[in-house]
Design a protein around this motif. Structure first.
Motif, mmCIF file in Angstrom:
data_model
loop_
_atom_site.group_PDB
_atom_site.id
_atom_site.type_symbol
_atom_site.label_atom_id
_atom_site.label_comp_id
_atom_site.label_asym_id
_atom_site.label_seq_id
_atom_site.Cartn_x
_atom_site.Cartn_y
_atom_site.Cartn_z
ATOM 1 N N LYS A 21 0.937 -0.857 0.496
ATOM 2 C CA LYS A 21 0.060 -0.238 -0.330
ATOM 3 C C LYS A 21 0.623 1.385 0.011
ATOM 4 C CE LYS A 21 -3.674 2.408 2.279
ATOM 5 N NZ LYS A 21 -3.461 3.759 2.881
ATOM 6 N N ARG A 22 0.696 2.096 -1.036
ATOM 7 C CA ARG A 22 2.403 2.743 -1.384
ATOM 8 C C ARG A 22 1.743 4.305 -0.061
ATOM 9 N NH1 ARG A 22 5.582 3.302 -5.390
ATOM 10 N NH2 ARG A 22 4.462 5.655 -5.415
ATOM 11 N N ALA A 23 2.560 4.607 -0.187
ATOM 12 C CA ALA A 23 2.394 5.938 1.189
ATOM 13 C C ALA A 23 1.765 6.885 0.679
ATOM 14 C CB ALA A 23 3.866 6.301 1.516
ATOM 15 N N GLN A 24 1.018 7.353 1.236
ATOM 16 C CA GLN A 24 -0.331 9.177 0.981
ATOM 17 C C GLN A 24 1.045 10.301 0.295
ATOM 18 O OE1 GLN A 24 -2.718 10.013 4.404
ATOM 19 N NE2 GLN A 24 -3.055 11.492 2.944
ATOM 20 N N ASP A 25 2.117 10.273 1.382
ATOM 21 C CA ASP A 25 3.029 11.685 0.706
ATOM 22 C C ASP A 25 3.706 10.673 -0.626
ATOM 23 O OD1 ASP A 25 5.259 9.263 1.324
ATOM 24 O OD2 ASP A 25 5.930 10.814 3.012
ATOM 25 N N LYS A 26 3.554 9.802 -1.601
ATOM 26 C CA LYS A 26 3.894 9.641 -2.368
ATOM 27 C C LYS A 26 3.711 10.104 -3.693
ATOM 28 C CE LYS A 26 6.719 5.664 -1.443
ATOM 29 N NZ LYS A 26 8.470 6.368 -1.864
ATOM 30 N N GLU A 27 5.004 10.907 -4.464
ATOM 31 C CA GLU A 27 4.232 12.426 -5.363
ATOM 32 C C GLU A 27 3.355 11.503 -6.130
ATOM 33 O OE1 GLU A 27 6.690 14.661 -9.073
ATOM 34 O OE2 GLU A 27 7.918 13.296 -7.205
ATOM 35 N N TYR A 28 4.247 10.183 -6.644
ATOM 36 C CA TYR A 28 2.927 8.755 -8.286
ATOM 37 C C TYR A 28 2.390 8.101 -6.957
ATOM 38 C CZ TYR A 28 5.859 11.764 -10.635
ATOM 39 O OH TYR A 28 6.764 12.631 -11.747
ATOM 40 N N ASP A 29 1.387 7.698 -7.896
ATOM 41 C CA ASP A 29 0.110 7.019 -7.379
ATOM 42 C C ASP A 29 0.538 6.659 -5.149
ATOM 43 O OD1 ASP A 29 0.123 6.296 -10.047
ATOM 44 O OD2 ASP A 29 2.269 4.464 -9.499
ATOM 45 N N PRO A 30 -0.059 7.933 -4.966
ATOM 46 C CA PRO A 30 -0.388 7.977 -3.011
ATOM 47 C C PRO A 30 -1.373 6.601 -2.890
ATOM 48 C CG PRO A 30 -1.244 9.277 -4.288
ATOM 49 C CD PRO A 30 -0.314 9.158 -4.974
ATOM 50 N N ASN A 31 -1.153 5.838 -2.060
ATOM 51 C CA ASN A 31 -2.642 5.188 -1.484
ATOM 52 C C ASN A 31 -2.803 3.920 -2.013
ATOM 53 O OD1 ASN A 31 -2.589 6.320 1.118
ATOM 54 N ND2 ASN A 31 -3.874 8.007 0.339
#
Length: 131
Positions: A21-31
């Protein structure tokens, strides 16, 4: 348009695939639920990226891996993702960059990214040949 190359890893164990589950603060594809991976650095080979990213993201070193396919993923940038299948590794899996990582059945999983879904389908299509 610039293409950003990435490497993603289809980590497999007992008919299950490891997803993040990608981190919320990722620039691309968060969450989003995705196959783990990361960007290639300048001058790096795909294999070097594979080893570096597996260590940075999951704290493991692959001992058995093979190239699966490459697919484009249009997100905030155009990514060319090179997918590798990881069957064996050294170390204990720890989520170091994603919000969490979890095991899911190969055939029923919550992947959100189209390229990841295609890569996993390609693995399932070729599984008998790859094993």
């Amino acid at each position: 348009m610039q293409i950003h190359e990435c490497v993603s890893f289809v980590v497999l164990k007992d008919q299950q695939v490891l997803l993040e589950k990608r981190a919320q603060d990722k620039e691309y594809d968060p969450n989003l639920i995705a196959i783990p991976g990361g960007h290639m650095e300048h001058g790096e080979t795909r294999e070097q990226t594979l080893f570096r990213e597996l260590k940075e993201e999951l704290n493991i070193v692959p001992t058995n891996y093979l190239y699966l396919c490459s697919l484009y993923h249009p997100t905030g940038e155009l990514q060319l993702i090179h997918y590798y299948v990881i069957n064996d590794w050294e170390g204990t899996i720890v989520s170091l960059e994603a919000d969490e990582v979890s095991w899911f059945p190969l055939h029923t999983n919550p992947l959100d990214i189209a390229a990841d879904k295609i890569a996993l389908s390609e693995y399932l299509r070729l599984r008998s040949v790859l094993e």
